[in-house]
Design an enzyme around this catalytic site. Structure first.
Site, PDB file in Angstrom:
ATOM      1  N   ASP A 378       0.854  -1.177   0.000  1.00 35.11           N
ATOM      2  CA  ASP A 378       0.000   0.000   0.000  1.00 35.11           C
ATOM      3  C   ASP A 378       0.892   1.230   0.000  1.00 35.11           C
ATOM      4  O   ASP A 378       2.084   1.153   0.288  1.00 35.11           O
ATOM      5  CB  ASP A 378      -0.906  -0.014   1.233  1.00 35.11           C
ATOM      6  CG  ASP A 378      -2.074   0.963   1.110  1.00 35.11           C
ATOM      7  OD1 ASP A 378      -2.135   1.686   0.099  1.00 35.11           O
ATOM      8  OD2 ASP A 378      -2.912   1.006   2.024  1.00 35.11           O
ATOM      9  N   ASP A 651      -1.138  -3.980   6.772  1.00 33.68           N
ATOM     10  CA  ASP A 651      -1.253  -3.912   8.227  1.00 33.68           C
ATOM     11  C   ASP A 651      -2.687  -3.843   8.728  1.00 33.68           C
ATOM     12  O   ASP A 651      -2.905  -3.723   9.934  1.00 33.68           O
ATOM     13  CB  ASP A 651      -0.489  -2.704   8.759  1.00 33.68           C
ATOM     14  CG  ASP A 651      -0.978  -1.383   8.151  1.00 33.68           C
ATOM     15  OD1 ASP A 651      -1.944  -1.409   7.362  1.00 33.68           O
ATOM     16  OD2 ASP A 651      -0.386  -0.335   8.460  1.00 33.68           O
TER      17      ASP A 651
END
Length: 907
Positions: A378, A651
């Site tokens: 990301d 995450d």
């Protein structure tokens, strides 16, 4: 666990206890359209949950806790040690060795059986112990998570509610909680009241900007259009419902009171985990080991019958050659492979944990790290920090104008001060930091040298997610009788309140759109002067403004990201950015870091592609924007289908499907619990530099394993070919089973050095993949060369002994035993990966192991242990002739190695 009531399964309306509560996870997909007007009111939700704005009575909360269970996520149970040990036997090659040990015992080859079974035991113990250590380290990370929430509870039905902190695990549906800046949302809740509440949902959706939240009553009264860049990942699904906050998110600004509607396994957080908790497909390591194992299994299954049939047909021998046939099969087997693999990987994992704070939870994942050629990640938190910075300020024509930033900072400072907010939000903080730097440089706007803090504050209207702007009312220094209203907020909201011609408003919106397309987040700034008054200011005063310009913000880049991307590129790792952010934002961050974004692929384009088309697109494109969790998983799976070994860094709960889909799932230690449980590798920080360290460690371990396999298999194949030929040519067995056992023990002890070797630099420059076909070509080429050296030794022995008589077998066994160990030592030195090794500059462990192997090969037949093993002393002529054979063999090995390296581009 179930929420209250049990039929709360979909958003709807109704009255009384039967009302259906809007439960997270009920939207059918990310593409569904939110319908906030149908959401039940706060009163209806409280009735459905049999609660009230004053919270639950303590006794009722205890009863619900007993009925629905603790508010904890379903987690992996600790794996018992015996089960963990047995799971290590599922490795195909370990299973083969175990079976060979049993077969050796069945034919009374107890020495071979004992050695083989001991190696299996040592390998299983090493692997299970290392994985147990990694699990304990990961479990310790859970202590980093906040564990309390502020809840309104009553001691009795008529008692006043008391706000107190309780453990998150004790929350139950119907509890009324308070939320403030920095709080983690402890369960899925529906807002009852909110003041300027914005929430970070990045753990669930991946969007970097906080999302405005407000009670259902406000949602129904006013539906605001989205601001530029406000469409989050998964927008249009349940996360777009502004009255709901979800477990796993955190409060960015403002405050609120909410009622818990779902806990534990019923939360959206847990639902995302449950959908992703499936078995991952075979990883790169699994595929490699299985391919090599089945190739060797075929050879091993074929070898004993061939030995038996050849000896029976040509020498008239029967089942007495069965132990020899089994010994030949074991000789073909790289029986140290499980020990070497486990030791090399465990050593690499321990060094990573000690030196870089990286925890490898699954040992084979370290090999997969070394094999990674595509890393998906990301943008937020990896390439960029989770905070904005001011890029520039523009006037209404699009030209730079520091005055716009000055007035934006006046708004930010005095809104913060007068509204008594605990801290500025990220955008205000960025504006104030940039204004401070501007004042220090002397380029501030407004009146000459007028500091932001020099104005007299009058009033403030703080940011509201409904209005999407804030206003500060100040008095100019010396400007008695006049108040200045400074408004800052979303472009559309500010333009609506300015005195502009429709054409001019449309032109300004176009300027904003162009800036947004460049990846910038825009705030509009306007002001007006009004006669001073004593009355309070309200949102109704935010009209008739004079438009000043825009403040353009971008994501702050991670300082180490550019260098880390450059290093990964040199390592042969391609980076793919999978983000929920705006395409322009993602492309801008990549360009600023020197990563060419190319043509950005948006989520709607991904939806229109077949799996085959997506595989081609994923291979070509670099940036994928507006990605939902499902999009990320599809892209990673498509890359694997194309033959890439993929790693994914994430995450949040939204990353779970992609973490499962990748060969290696990677997360930082501050990731959500379920992401840490799912990931194979846990980083100390979300840092690409740490990933480079992990990849390097993986390539060192994999390089040592690959070197061991190439050297051992080629040597073993040569020995087996020579042994089969000798068995047909000689009137006696070419080597006794005890001699094969001792030879293998010497090989095994020396080969353990491969686990501690430091491979050549060429190994670190490209992904290390154990490809069965490459190994087959290598071991065939060098195995035939080794067999030629063995057959040349036959000629040497014939010349030295003059003939092969039955009474010469002890001398023959001694000569071949010595030659085998010396050629093995040469192979270890000359076939180590990298040209530097071929030139003789090998590592210390390998040099010492090869020297020890050579000493044993020469001296053992001459010691008192020689006769019991069926070996005797050899004439000096043999050693002179053998030296000539070994010199030619070494020359042939070096030449073949050089040609091999030139073809593969190694140095």
């Amino acid at each position: 666990m179930s929420s209250v009531p049990e039929n709360a399964a979909a958003a709807g309306t109704g009255d009384g206890p039967g009302v259906v509560v809007p439960m997270p996870g009920t939207t059918t997909g990310a593409s569904a359209t939110p319908r906030p007007p149908t959401a039940p009111t706060s009163l209806q939700v409280l009735r459905a949950l049999d609660s009230g704005p004053r919270g639950l009575v303590e006794a009722e909360a205890e009863e619900r806790l007993a009925r629905f269970g603790e508010n904890i996520l379903p987690a992996w149970r600790p794996v018992p040690w015996p089960l963990r040990f047995l799971r290590t036997l599922r490795d195909p090659f370990t299973s083969v060795l175990f079976c060979l040990g049993l077969v050796s015992a069945a034919v009374n080859a107890w020495g071979t059986a004992s050695v083989t079974l001991v190696l299996v035991l040592v390998s299983c113990l090493l692997r299970s112990a290392e994985e147990h250590r990694a699990d304990r380290a990961t479990a310790a990370l859970r202590e980093l998570v906040a564990t309390t929430a502020t809840v309104l509870r009553r001691s009795g039905p008529q008692a006043a509610p008391q706000a107190r902190d309780v453990p998150v695990g004790e929350l139950v549906p119907g509890d009324v909680i308070r939320l403030g800046p920095g709080d983690l949302v402890p369960a899925d809740v529906q807002l009852l009241r909110a003041s300027g509440l914005t929430v970070h949902q990045s753990a669930l959706t991946g969007e970097s900007a906080p999302v405005g939240k407000r009670p259902a009553d406000d949602v129904q009264r006013q539906q605001a259009p989205p601001a530029l860049h406000s469409v989050p990942e998964g927008a249009g699904g349940v996360f777009a419902q502004r009255q709901l906050c979800f477990q796993g998110s955190s409060v960015a600004s403002g405050s609120g009171t909410a009622v818990v509607v779902a806990t534990g396994g019923d939360t959206r957080f847990a639902a995302a985990y449950d959908r992703s908790a499936h078995l991952r497909g075979a990883s790169a390591f699994d595929r490699s080991v299985q391919g090599i194992s089945w190739t060797l299994i075929r050879f091993m299954l074929l070898t004993p019958p061939l030995v038996l049939m050849a000896n029976a047909a040509l020498r008239g021998r029967g089942l007495e050659t069965l132990p020899f046939a089994v010994a030949v099969a074991v000789g073909l087997t790289p029986e140290m492979l499980p020990v070497i693999v486990t030791t090399a990987l465990a050593r690499g994992a321990s060094q990573l944990a000690r030196n870089s704070g990286v925890i490898v939870k699954r040992l084979p994942a370290l090999h997969d790290l070394g094999a990674i050629d595509v890393l998906c990640l990301d943008k937020t938190g990896t390439l960029t920090q989770d905070r904005p910075v001011v890029d520039r300020s523009l006037d209404r024509t699009g030209s730079p104008d520091p005055q716009v930033l000055h007035w934006a900072a006046v708004n930010a400072l005095w809104t913060l001060q007068l509204a008594d907010l605990p801290a500025p939000d990220a955008l205000d903080e960025a504006v104030l930091d940039a204004s401070e730097q501007q004042e220090e440089s002397g380029s501030g706007g407004g009146s000459p040298r007028t500091a932001v803090g020099s104005y007299d504050a009058v009033a403030a209207l703080p940011f509201d997610p409904v209005r999407r702007l804030s206003t500060a009312v100040v008095r100019l220094p010396g400007g008695l009788g006049t108040h200045v209203l400074v408004t800052k907020g979303a472009v559309e909201a500010v333009l609506e309140r300015c005195e502009l011609e429709p054409a001019e408003r449309e032109r300004l919106a176009g300027v904003a759109a162009r800036e947004a397309a460049e990846g910038l987040r825009l705030l509009a700034v306007a002001r007006t002067e009004r006669p001073a008054r004593l009355g309070t200011y309200t949102p109704a005063d935010e009209h008739g403004l004079a438009f000043l310009g825009f403040v353009a913000l971008r994501d702050a880049l991670t300082p180490s990201a550019a260098d880390a991307l450059d290093v990964l590129a040199r390592r042969g790792v391609t980076v793919k950015v999978l983000t929920g952010d705006h395409p322009g934002t993602a492309a801008r961050a990549c360009r600023d870091l020197g990563l060419d974004p190319g043509q950005v692929v948006a989520a709607e384009e991904i939806d229109a592609l077949t799996e085959a088309e997506l595989a081609r697109t994923a291979d070509r494109a670099t940036v994928f924007a507006r990605c939902t969790p499902g999009h990320k998983a599809r892209i990673v799976a498509a890359l694997r289908t194309s033959g890439h070994t993929t790693g994914f860094l994430g995450d949040g709960v939204n990353d779970l499907p992609a973490l499962h889909a990748a060969d290696v799932g990677i997360c930082p230690r501050n990731a959500v619990d379920v992401a840490r449980e799912t990931a194979d590798v846990v980083l100390a920080e979300k840092d690409l530099g740490a990933i480079d360290h992990a990849i390097t460690a993986g390539r060192r371990s994999s390089g040592n394993i690959a070197t061991y396999l190439r050297i051992t298999l080629s040597s073993n194949l040569g020995n087996v070919i020579a042994m089969l030929a000798a068995g047909l040519l000689l009137p006696f067995l070419p080597m006794l089973p005890a001699q094969v056992l001792v030879q293998n023990l010497c090989f095994d002890a020396a080969q353990l050095a491969f686990a501690f070797d430091r491979p050549a630099s060429s190994v670190l420059r490209r992904p290390t993949v154990l490809r069965p076909r490459d190994f087959l070509r290598f071991i065939t080429r060098f195995g035939l060369l080794n067999a030629a050296a063995d057959l040349a030794t036959f000629a040497v022995l014939a010349l030295a002994l003059h003939d092969f008589r039955a009474d010469d077998q002890a001398a023959f066994h001694s000569g071949w035993f010595t030659e085998n160990l010396l050629t093995q030592a040469l192979v270890m030195l000359l076939l180590r990966t990298g040209r530097r090794a071929a030139e003789g500059r090998t590592g210390g462990p390998l040099r010492a192991a090869a020297a020890g192997l050579a000493v044993v090969g020469v001296l053992l037949p001459l010691t008192p242990l020689g006769p019991p093993l069926g070996m005797s002393a050899l004439p000096p002529l043999y050693y002179l002739l053998l030296a000539s054979v070994l010199a030619l063999y070494a020359y042939g090995l070096a030449a073949a190695r050089n040609r091999y390296e030139q073809k593969r581009g190694l140095s």
